[in-house]
Design an enzyme around this catalytic site. Structure first.
Site, PDB file in Angstrom:
ATOM      1  CE1 TYR A  39      -5.890  98.396 -18.016  1.00  6.61           C
ATOM      2  CE2 TYR A  39      -7.111 100.420 -18.436  1.00  6.61           C
ATOM      3  CZ  TYR A  39      -6.249  99.677 -17.635  1.00  6.61           C
ATOM      4  OH  TYR A  39      -5.774 100.232 -16.468  1.00  6.61           O
ATOM      5  CG  HIS A  97      -0.069  99.142 -17.758  1.00  8.19           C
ATOM      6  ND1 HIS A  97      -1.139  98.797 -18.552  1.00  8.19           N
ATOM      7  CD2 HIS A  97      -0.547  99.144 -16.492  1.00  8.19           C
ATOM      8  CE1 HIS A  97      -2.206  98.599 -17.791  1.00  8.19           C
ATOM      9  NE2 HIS A  97      -1.873  98.802 -16.539  1.00  8.19           N
TER      10      HIS A  97
END
Length: 267
Positions: A39, A97
């Site tokens: 991110y 992730h």
């Protein structure tokens, strides 16, 4: 171990935008924040938390290891870098992730490295994200189901992912739902709107309440104070059996997140 049922997501929010979102959310009473290496906002999230004045021991902070850092020699150093950015000696939960594309790094290798990070005190809990049943089984075979706190998956009224959910829950693995509002698409659904009217609630509150009543954790994001406040109040919305059945019927396997070369073969 209890994962907070309600938290703040920070996907696609960066710099001053994510700082404002996190600080406002913490001021309103949020106590769980979800971020990730990819991110590119961990440093901003760390700054926001520090400036908020909320004690670290009051927060449940989650980050996720990106695919480039899955190797046994990269995972722990990358997590230490995340901790430096987040300005904390530990995170409450660290997730893989996405599984390694083409199994370039085996599930066994990265799950063992993740468990080592836990044993070193860098993270209180570990888990996975975007894992299908086969990958969850491999993770369980490596570290045991008791060491897998959650599988964070895309889950909305339009993608209810029941096969994965049921299998995970049978193993005692908690489910965290992301994209719960289906990129806002579900907010315009007539069926959801009718239920919202019935409960004097917003469509977002109904959808988040639905997910939480099924036992999932939710991590909606917003940049607007009124939406952050409104989403938080979803915890007070109680849907009845008829509502839950009606929303269950909206499932149409409408998956929004399936990046080519990254996504596993979905169940």
């Amino acid at each position: 171990m209890t994962i907070p049922a309600f938290g703040l997501g920070t996907f696609r929010l960066k710099d001053d935008v994510v700082i404002a979102s996190v600080k406002t959310a913490l001021e309103l009473g949020y106590r769980a924040v979800d971020t990730a290496q990819i991110y590119d906002n961990e440093a901003a999230v760390g700054q926001a938390i520090e400036e908020s004045g909320v004690g670290r021991d009051e927060l449940f902070l989650t980050t996720k290891i990106w695919i480039e850092n899955l190797g046994k020699d990269q995972l722990i150093p990358s997590l230490k870098e995340s901790l430096r950015k987040l300005r904390t000696p530990y995170v409450d939960m660290t997730l893989i992730h996405w599984p390694s594309p083409n199994n370039a790094v085996s599930v066994e290798e990265f799950m063992q490295a993740l468990l080592e990070a836990k044993s070193e005190g860098l993270t209180r809990h570990i888990g996975v994200s975007n894992f299908n049943i086969d990958l969850m089984q491999k993770a369980i075979d490596t570290v045991g189901a008791e060491n897998i706190a959650t599988n964070q998956i895309e889950l909305s009224p339009y993608l209810q992912n029941r096969k994965v959910v049921e299998w995970a829950q049978e193993q005692g693995i908690h489910i965290t739902s992301y994209m719960t509002l289906a990129y806002g698409k579900a907010l315009k659904d007539e069926v959801i709107s009718q239920i919202a009217l019935k409960h004097n609630a917003t469509p977002a509150q109904v959808i988040l309440a639905w997910a939480m009543q099924l036992g999932y954790a939710v991590i909606p994001s917003s940049t607007k104070r009124e939406n952050l406040q409104s989403n938080l109040q979803a915890q007070a919305v109680l849907l009845d059996t008829e509502d839950m059945t009606t929303i269950a019927a909206l499932d149409c396997n409408d998956r929004l997140v399936s990046p080519e070369g990254l996504a596993p073969e979905w169940d």
